[in-house]
Motif scaffolding. Structure first.
Motif, PDB file in Angstrom:
ATOM      1  N   LEU B 364     -37.579  62.485   3.813  1.00  0.00           N
ATOM      2  CA  LEU B 364     -37.603  60.906   3.495  1.00  0.00           C
ATOM      3  C   LEU B 364     -37.921  60.457   2.005  1.00  0.00           C
ATOM      4  O   LEU B 364     -37.377  59.704   1.547  1.00  0.00           O
ATOM      5  CB  LEU B 364     -38.647  60.532   4.691  1.00  0.00           C
ATOM      6  CG  LEU B 364     -38.222  60.175   5.828  1.00  0.00           C
ATOM      7  CD1 LEU B 364     -39.292  59.760   6.783  1.00  0.00           C
ATOM      8  CD2 LEU B 364     -37.096  59.262   6.246  1.00  0.00           C
ATOM      9  N   GLY B 368     -35.776  58.254  -0.301  1.00  0.00           N
ATOM     10  CA  GLY B 368     -36.159  57.043  -1.027  1.00  0.00           C
ATOM     11  C   GLY B 368     -37.184  56.556  -0.108  1.00  0.00           C
ATOM     12  O   GLY B 368     -37.127  55.059  -0.112  1.00  0.00           O
ATOM     13  N   LEU B 369     -37.915  56.849   0.774  1.00  0.00           N
ATOM     14  CA  LEU B 369     -39.129  56.150   1.578  1.00  0.00           C
ATOM     15  C   LEU B 369     -40.135  55.561   0.578  1.00  0.00           C
ATOM     16  O   LEU B 369     -40.765  56.219  -0.209  1.00  0.00           O
ATOM     17  CB  LEU B 369     -39.771  57.261   2.358  1.00  0.00           C
ATOM     18  CG  LEU B 369     -40.934  56.578   3.229  1.00  0.00           C
ATOM     19  CD1 LEU B 369     -40.328  55.665   4.404  1.00  0.00           C
ATOM     20  CD2 LEU B 369     -41.515  57.782   3.833  1.00  0.00           C
ATOM     21  N   PRO B 370     -40.269  54.337   0.659  1.00  0.00           N
ATOM     22  CA  PRO B 370     -41.381  53.929  -0.337  1.00  0.00           C
ATOM     23  C   PRO B 370     -42.871  54.614  -0.220  1.00  0.00           C
ATOM     24  O   PRO B 370     -43.148  55.254   0.827  1.00  0.00           O
ATOM     25  CB  PRO B 370     -41.551  52.502   0.306  1.00  0.00           C
ATOM     26  CG  PRO B 370     -40.262  52.032   0.767  1.00  0.00           C
ATOM     27  CD  PRO B 370     -39.868  53.348   1.437  1.00  0.00           C
ATOM     28  N   PHE B 371     -43.474  54.557  -1.161  1.00  0.00           N
ATOM     29  CA  PHE B 371     -44.824  55.323  -1.326  1.00  0.00           C
ATOM     30  C   PHE B 371     -44.720  56.851  -1.451  1.00  0.00           C
ATOM     31  O   PHE B 371     -45.421  57.445  -1.015  1.00  0.00           O
ATOM     32  CB  PHE B 371     -45.880  54.794  -0.114  1.00  0.00           C
ATOM     33  CG  PHE B 371     -46.252  53.294  -0.448  1.00  0.00           C
ATOM     34  CD1 PHE B 371     -46.675  52.894  -1.413  1.00  0.00           C
ATOM     35  CD2 PHE B 371     -45.870  52.566   0.695  1.00  0.00           C
ATOM     36  CE1 PHE B 371     -47.117  51.415  -1.492  1.00  0.00           C
ATOM     37  CE2 PHE B 371     -46.217  51.074   0.637  1.00  0.00           C
ATOM     38  CZ  PHE B 371     -46.611  50.784  -0.620  1.00  0.00           C
ATOM     39  N   PHE B 375     -38.970  58.072  -4.140  1.00  0.00           N
ATOM     40  CA  PHE B 375     -38.657  56.328  -4.155  1.00  0.00           C
ATOM     41  C   PHE B 375     -38.879  55.871  -5.609  1.00  0.00           C
ATOM     42  O   PHE B 375     -38.090  55.095  -5.966  1.00  0.00           O
ATOM     43  CB  PHE B 375     -39.500  55.619  -3.038  1.00  0.00           C
ATOM     44  CG  PHE B 375     -39.450  54.235  -3.306  1.00  0.00           C
ATOM     45  CD1 PHE B 375     -38.217  53.473  -2.874  1.00  0.00           C
ATOM     46  CD2 PHE B 375     -40.416  53.412  -3.882  1.00  0.00           C
ATOM     47  CE1 PHE B 375     -38.141  52.042  -3.082  1.00  0.00           C
ATOM     48  CE2 PHE B 375     -40.653  51.951  -3.917  1.00  0.00           C
ATOM     49  CZ  PHE B 375     -39.298  51.366  -3.660  1.00  0.00           C
ATOM     50  N   PHE B 379     -36.377  54.208  -7.903  1.00  0.00           N
ATOM     51  CA  PHE B 379     -36.634  52.719  -8.223  1.00  0.00           C
ATOM     52  C   PHE B 379     -36.647  52.689  -9.890  1.00  0.00           C
ATOM     53  O   PHE B 379     -35.959  51.688 -10.302  1.00  0.00           O
ATOM     54  CB  PHE B 379     -37.843  52.351  -7.485  1.00  0.00           C
ATOM     55  CG  PHE B 379     -38.085  50.847  -8.070  1.00  0.00           C
ATOM     56  CD1 PHE B 379     -37.398  49.978  -7.397  1.00  0.00           C
ATOM     57  CD2 PHE B 379     -39.134  50.698  -9.070  1.00  0.00           C
ATOM     58  CE1 PHE B 379     -37.698  48.519  -7.726  1.00  0.00           C
ATOM     59  CE2 PHE B 379     -39.399  49.340  -9.313  1.00  0.00           C
ATOM     60  CZ  PHE B 379     -38.778  48.139  -8.754  1.00  0.00           C
ATOM     61  N   LEU B 380     -37.454  53.493 -10.552  1.00  0.00           N
ATOM     62  CA  LEU B 380     -37.544  53.525 -11.864  1.00  0.00           C
ATOM     63  C   LEU B 380     -36.141  53.497 -12.701  1.00  0.00           C
ATOM     64  O   LEU B 380     -35.785  52.865 -13.458  1.00  0.00           O
ATOM     65  CB  LEU B 380     -38.435  54.281 -12.560  1.00  0.00           C
ATOM     66  CG  LEU B 380     -40.090  54.070 -12.154  1.00  0.00           C
ATOM     67  CD1 LEU B 380     -40.954  54.886 -12.612  1.00  0.00           C
ATOM     68  CD2 LEU B 380     -40.459  52.735 -12.723  1.00  0.00           C
ATOM     69  N   GLY B 446     -46.846  59.082  -5.511  1.00  0.00           N
ATOM     70  CA  GLY B 446     -46.040  58.075  -4.846  1.00  0.00           C
ATOM     71  C   GLY B 446     -46.806  56.757  -4.574  1.00  0.00           C
ATOM     72  O   GLY B 446     -46.226  55.561  -4.608  1.00  0.00           O
ATOM     73  N   ILE B 447     -48.032  56.930  -4.171  1.00  0.00           N
ATOM     74  CA  ILE B 447     -48.739  55.770  -3.604  1.00  0.00           C
ATOM     75  C   ILE B 447     -49.436  55.190  -5.318  1.00  0.00           C
ATOM     76  O   ILE B 447     -49.442  53.837  -5.261  1.00  0.00           O
ATOM     77  CB  ILE B 447     -49.905  55.983  -3.020  1.00  0.00           C
ATOM     78  CG1 ILE B 447     -49.273  56.511  -1.588  1.00  0.00           C
ATOM     79  CG2 ILE B 447     -50.848  54.958  -2.643  1.00  0.00           C
ATOM     80  CD1 ILE B 447     -50.291  56.866  -0.467  1.00  0.00           C
ATOM     81  N   TRP B 448     -49.866  56.116  -5.879  1.00  0.00           N
ATOM     82  CA  TRP B 448     -50.513  55.723  -7.218  1.00  0.00           C
ATOM     83  C   TRP B 448     -49.673  56.478  -8.446  1.00  0.00           C
ATOM     84  O   TRP B 448     -50.105  57.361  -8.957  1.00  0.00           O
ATOM     85  CB  TRP B 448     -51.881  55.971  -7.333  1.00  0.00           C
ATOM     86  CG  TRP B 448     -52.645  55.412  -8.268  1.00  0.00           C
ATOM     87  CD1 TRP B 448     -53.315  56.022  -9.249  1.00  0.00           C
ATOM     88  CD2 TRP B 448     -52.791  54.119  -8.386  1.00  0.00           C
ATOM     89  NE1 TRP B 448     -53.772  55.044 -10.240  1.00  0.00           N
ATOM     90  CE2 TRP B 448     -53.593  53.711  -9.613  1.00  0.00           C
ATOM     91  CE3 TRP B 448     -52.391  52.897  -7.870  1.00  0.00           C
ATOM     92  CZ2 TRP B 448     -54.048  52.513 -10.060  1.00  0.00           C
ATOM     93  CZ3 TRP B 448     -52.599  51.582  -8.188  1.00  0.00           C
ATOM     94  CH2 TRP B 448     -53.491  51.400  -9.470  1.00  0.00           C
ATOM     95  N   PRO B 449     -48.519  55.896  -8.883  1.00  0.00           N
ATOM     96  CA  PRO B 449     -47.753  56.473  -9.789  1.00  0.00           C
ATOM     97  C   PRO B 449     -48.075  56.273 -11.298  1.00  0.00           C
ATOM     98  O   PRO B 449     -47.573  56.833 -12.279  1.00  0.00           O
ATOM     99  CB  PRO B 449     -46.279  55.851  -9.675  1.00  0.00           C
ATOM    100  CG  PRO B 449     -46.584  54.713  -8.736  1.00  0.00           C
ATOM    101  CD  PRO B 449     -47.964  54.627  -8.179  1.00  0.00           C
ATOM    102  N   LEU B 450     -49.036  55.194 -11.437  1.00  0.00           N
ATOM    103  CA  LEU B 450     -49.165  54.731 -12.863  1.00  0.00           C
ATOM    104  C   LEU B 450     -49.692  56.097 -13.705  1.00  0.00           C
ATOM    105  O   LEU B 450     -49.134  56.098 -14.752  1.00  0.00           O
ATOM    106  CB  LEU B 450     -50.416  53.901 -13.006  1.00  0.00           C
ATOM    107  CG  LEU B 450     -50.057  52.555 -12.816  1.00  0.00           C
ATOM    108  CD1 LEU B 450     -51.582  51.684 -13.158  1.00  0.00           C
ATOM    109  CD2 LEU B 450     -49.264  52.168 -13.854  1.00  0.00           C
ATOM    110  N   MET B 453     -46.512  57.780 -14.773  1.00  0.00           N
ATOM    111  CA  MET B 453     -45.566  56.871 -15.201  1.00  0.00           C
ATOM    112  C   MET B 453     -45.976  56.937 -16.925  1.00  0.00           C
ATOM    113  O   MET B 453     -45.236  57.083 -17.710  1.00  0.00           O
ATOM    114  CB  MET B 453     -45.717  55.517 -14.728  1.00  0.00           C
ATOM    115  CG  MET B 453     -44.828  55.560 -13.742  1.00  0.00           C
ATOM    116  SD  MET B 453     -45.032  53.773 -12.578  1.00  0.00           S
ATOM    117  CE  MET B 453     -44.463  52.713 -14.100  1.00  0.00           C
TER     118      MET B 453
END
Lengths: 464, 470
Positions: B364, B368-371, B375, B379-380, B446-450, B453
């Motif tokens: 998934l 591209g399942l969010p979180f 994904f 998205f980026l 996925g939940i905390w990508p900062l 990134m």
């Protein structure tokens, strides 16, 4: 402030319940789901009745994404509706879902958190994310717990839904790229999106409009809905028709209030919606599967709601929101009874079920009043929604705006015909099993709210 | 520009030394000693230590860069890739330990390959990239040969690698002819350099599985046992991207045609991968095509050719590596039980809940399942391409995501339906650890990508020195 404390709770409660779900056994999973739905219902009522509030948690600040939850006059009605439908669906979980209960709990709680998240989010990115999660959960509802044709229906559903959500994603990213400063936050976008060049606005509107029309659904994009509903488990149908379809309506409302260019083309939206209303009402009459017939009436009702939204005036928007509330409650009730008929008579076929009233009087009354609410008879919530929508629609479009009444007349005839053939006919079919008490509780609750919001609409409309 | 404090430079030399010494020790282990367990422990400790060291350098160094002896460059970009390669090889080693008959040889070859990958990541010149790529890909050929499963796959990989090498050397020669240097710096002027850029895309396209050059790849991926595939798709392919990014962004940023070509090829790559994946009934082959389509998404970020695009691509590379290795670990487990076809995994849910859930989650995430990281990466990438005006590219990418969901959902659907075999099947502890790591990383970032990134942002900024100085 207390209200801003309750606000994130609406999403957090189902997520925390997941923990309880994993810790407790398979036997207790329906209890966890019920407890969670009750708590969410209380938290939603508490939040909504405290008036407007907001809650911000920075998430990816560098790209303008935060978990921005807002309760305002628009979404409070939808929030209450979603909480009621999820509560009703959770009550009958024991009866309709007998295998893989833990997994069902997982899907249910995630669907609940994300659907409420869609209505609560004031950040387009989070709106999209919640939207997507609830769709994927619905896919699993249909796929794992559905009827005999579930594979086909689930894949048809997911292909349509993801097309819709990815069009939404492109639209959202285009909005992001074209506003200055770049942001997904609706509180900023409500101002800055107005300044996007008209050509680009039109492009974005078309993308988003198709996305929402698939979701609602409106005529050319509706073909996933009858199949999905026919094959979905009863609770899945209740959630799908009651809550998930409203994402489209809510999205349309956001789109129209965000992009002025979209409003110039509202006549086209209205044309599609009117056609959809009449077409689906005619299609509903033809069905021999009671669940399929109800599914088609849901397209009719959503078409009327789309007309109210397209009118884009105070009465129309309010009517559409109220119509969504009413439709969510009434359609869940109808699907609940249809599902119970299948459990007791082992068929959805209108021609094979006769004389329900002789055996199950309470279910008959629930269905009749649900049908009346779906049509919009006075003293049910449907009436308030319809009257507001048509006042609004008449205000914007003139007499043409009253065309969808034809659709209402048609589904009214169809509902009465179903009642006549299935519920009150002289002939009698012997049921295989007794319905569960939980159906009665859940159904009475939906009935209560439908009539409550029909008699005293001002307890909700007062927010405006 | 601020340099590293001296101990960090030493640490880097230490790191290379450590990996080389493990190769030597592995060689000794093969000669004198057939105990696999001690060997695995040694590899895991050294790779984990290297990974921690790289992570420390990354966090302590910030955006600084430093060249070592004029032939190697440490900057956030190279550190990012070396971290990915180290962790990837570490995970692959654990899978191989569980399912390879000759783990010692595998570990030796993998450590050679890792040195090659480091050379590509840290290279300052085209020649180092050339040698590094050779060193990274040839051990893979021998690994496939050693597994004795698929001569065909080894031959095809060798042919592809040779073609790639030949074209790469030609490209380097042309670049030298046009610019008078083999150092990685911004080239401009001579028209012959445009042709060189084209040749670079072609030759590195073999490594990075770009469309017309990847026709042999599915056979290469589906032939050998899953642990080798996990290395080929999870780690080796990323070397191609590391090289492609360095050469194109550092060297040929002035040649817009090259990036337009990348954009066009990315569309073909996505469609080719996704459409052919739809028709596969062998799960490993499906993953091969899926990884081709993922390469297409990554290329969108390169085609955008700005820091945001590269950063998004790096994010996706990170995401895909963990997802791919996690899925392939599960496939290795399935192969251990004689299951190769998608139909064979029907009802897997009742045999092992943990692996079924992980497989579903990882697939998934690819869809591209969010979180999940999959994904966020996509998205980026799409956001960067829309932001730089390439709406059509994002649009085609998103259409591809819709297509891809069908075949991922089909596998998940199979896992969770069908006959119920009540007997649970146990999982090797190593496999479970690898899968758990991949799932946790996929979810956490996925939940905390900062944080990720931030790291990819720094890494991408290192490729744009001019923008950084301004």
């Amino acid at each position: 402030m207390l209200s801003s404390l309750f606000l994130p709770l609406i999403i957090v409660i189902p997520l925390l319940s997941l923990l309880a779900l994993f810790l407790l056994g398979e036997d207790r999973s329906h209890d966890v789901v019920k407890a969670s739905a009750v708590l969410v219902f209380i938290a939603t009522l508490a939040t909504v009745f405290q008036g407007s509030s907001s809650f911000i948690l920075p998430y990816l600040a560098s790209v303008g994404i935060s978990l921005h939850l807002v309760v305002n006059s628009f979404n409070s009605i939808l929030l209450i509706m979603a909480a009621i439908v999820y509560l009703a669906a959770s009550l009958v979980g024991d009866y309709f879902i007998k295998r893989n209960r833990k997994m069902y709990g997982l899907f249910f709680l995630l669907a609940e958190a994300s659907s409420l998240g869609v209505f609560l989010s004031y950040n387009l990115f989070m709106f999209y994310v919640f939207w997507e999660i609830s769709e994927i959960m619905m896919f699993f509802f249909i796929f794992v717990y559905g009827g005999t044709m579930r594979r086909y229906a689930a894949f048809k559903f997911i292909i349509y839904s993801l097309t819709s959500s990815l069009l939404l994603l492109i639209g959202i990213m285009l909005i992001y790229a074209n506003v200055n400063p770049h942001t997904f936050d609706l509180s900023l976008l409500m101002q800055s999106a107005q300044t996007i060049q008209p050509g680009m606005q039109l492009g974005i509107s078309v993308l988003l409009l198709i996305s929402f029309m698939i979701k609602m659904p409106v005529f050319p994009f509706h073909s996933w809905l009858p199949d999905a509903h026919t094959e979905a488990p009863t609770t899945g149908s209740m959630i799908l028709a009651g809550v998930l379809l409203k994402f489209g309506g809510y999205g349309l409302l956001l789109l129209l209030s965000m992009l002025p260019v979209a409003r110039h083309y509202s006549l086209y939206i209205m044309a599609f919606a009117v056609f959809s209303t009449v077409y689906s009402a005619l299609a509903a009459i033809k069905q021999s599967n009671i669940k399929r017939a109800i599914a088609y009436t849901s397209i009719t009702d959503m078409g009327i709601i789309a007309v109210g939204l397209a009118a884009y005036n105070a009465l129309g928007s309010m009517g559409a929101l109220y119509g969504m509330l009413s439709h969510g409650i009434a359609i869940s009730l109808l699907f609940l009874i249809a599902g119970t008929l299948n459990e007791t008579y082992n068929t959805f076929d209108i021609n094979k079920i006769k004389g329900v009233i002789a055996n199950f009087t309470d279910m008959t009354y629930l269905f009749i009043i649900g049908a009346l609410a779906a049509i919009g008879i006075p003293l049910t919530s449907g009436f308030i929604g319809d009257i507001l929508i048509f006042l609004g629609s008449y205000g914007t479009f003139g007499l043409i705006g009253l065309l969808p009444i034809t659709g209402i007349l048609l589904i009214g005839a169809m509902m009465l015909w179903i009642i006549e053939r299935v519920f009150v006919s002289r002939k009698e079919t012997e049921p295989y099993a007794e319905p569960d008490r939980s159906v009665l509780y859940s159904g009475s609750m939906l009935l209560f709210f439908s009539i409550l919001f029909g008699i005293v609409p001002f307890i909700l409309l007062g927010f405006r | 520009m601020m340099g590293y404090i001296a101990p960090l430079g030493d640490a880097f030399v230490l790191l290379i030394g450590a990996v080389m010494s493990i190769a030597v020790i592995a060689g000794a282990a093969i000669t004198f000693y057939r105990r696999k367990r001690a060997h695995l422990a040694l590899s895991v400790i050294v790779y984990a230590a290297s990974a921690l060291l790289i992570l420390y350098m990354m966090l302590a160094g910030g955006t600084a860069q430093m060249s070592i002896g004029g032939f190697m460059l440490i900057n956030p970009f190279s550190l990012f890739f070396s971290l990915i390669f180290t962790v990837g090889i570490l995970l692959v080693n654990i899978i191989a330990y569980a399912y390879s008959k000759d783990y010692n040889e595998f570990a030796l070859l993998a450590s050679f390959a890792l040195i090659g990958m480091y050379m590509v990541a840290f290279s300052l010149s085209l020649v180092t990239i050339f040698i590094g790529l050779e060193l990274a890909v040839l051990p893979a050929v021998f690994m496939i040969l050693l597994s004795r499963k698929s001569l065909e796959a080894a031959a095809k990989l060798f042919v592809a690698a040779s073609l790639s090498t030949a074209l790469l050397s030609f490209a380097i020669v042309l670049t030298y002819g046009g610019s008078g240097t083999v150092a990685l710096e911004q080239y401009s002027g001579a028209e012959i350099l445009g042709f060189a850029a084209l040749l670079f895309i072609v030759s590195l396209g073999f490594e990075a599985s770009i469309f017309p050059f990847n026709v042999l790849l599915p056979d290469v991926y589906s032939g050998p046992p899953a642990h080798i595939t996990s290395m080929l798709g999870g780690v080796n392919k990323k070397v191609g991207f590391a090289a492609l990014m360095q050469v194109l962004i550092l060297g040929f940023i002035a040649y817009r045609q090259a990036f337009i070509l990348i954009a066009v090829l990315s569309v073909f790559t996505m469609f080719y991968g996704n459409l052919v994946a739809l028709m596969q009934d062998n799960i490993k082959r499906m993953m091969a095509y899926s990884s081709i389509s993922q390469a297409g998404y990554i290329m969108i970020g390169i085609a955008v050719a700005n820091a945001a695009g590269i950063s998004a691509s790096l994010f996706q590379i990170f995401a895909h590596m963990f997802i791919f290795i996690g899925v392939l670990a599960i496939i290795a487990w399935l192969e251990g039980h004689g299951k190769h076809k998608i139909n064979d995994i029907e009802g897997l849910h009742s045999e092992n809940r943990f692996l079924s859930f992980s497989l579903a989650l990882l697939l998934l995430s690819l869809a591209g399942l969010p979180f999940t990281t999959g994904f966020v990466g996509k998205f980026l990438i799409f956001l960067s391409s829309i932001n730089s005006g390439m709406v059509w590219l994002a649009f085609l990418g998103i259409i591809n995501s819709i297509i891809s969901i069908y075949y991922y959902a089909r596998v998940i659907a199979k896992v969770y339906t069908g006959r119920r075999v009540s007997r649970g099947i146990k999982v090797d502890r190593g496999i479970a650890a690898v899968v758990l790591t991949c799932v946790i990383i996929t979810l956490v970032f996925g939940i905390w990508p900062l944080p990720l990134m931030h790291i990819t942002g720094n890494a991408a900024a290192a490729l744009f020195p001019a923008a950084g100085a301004a």
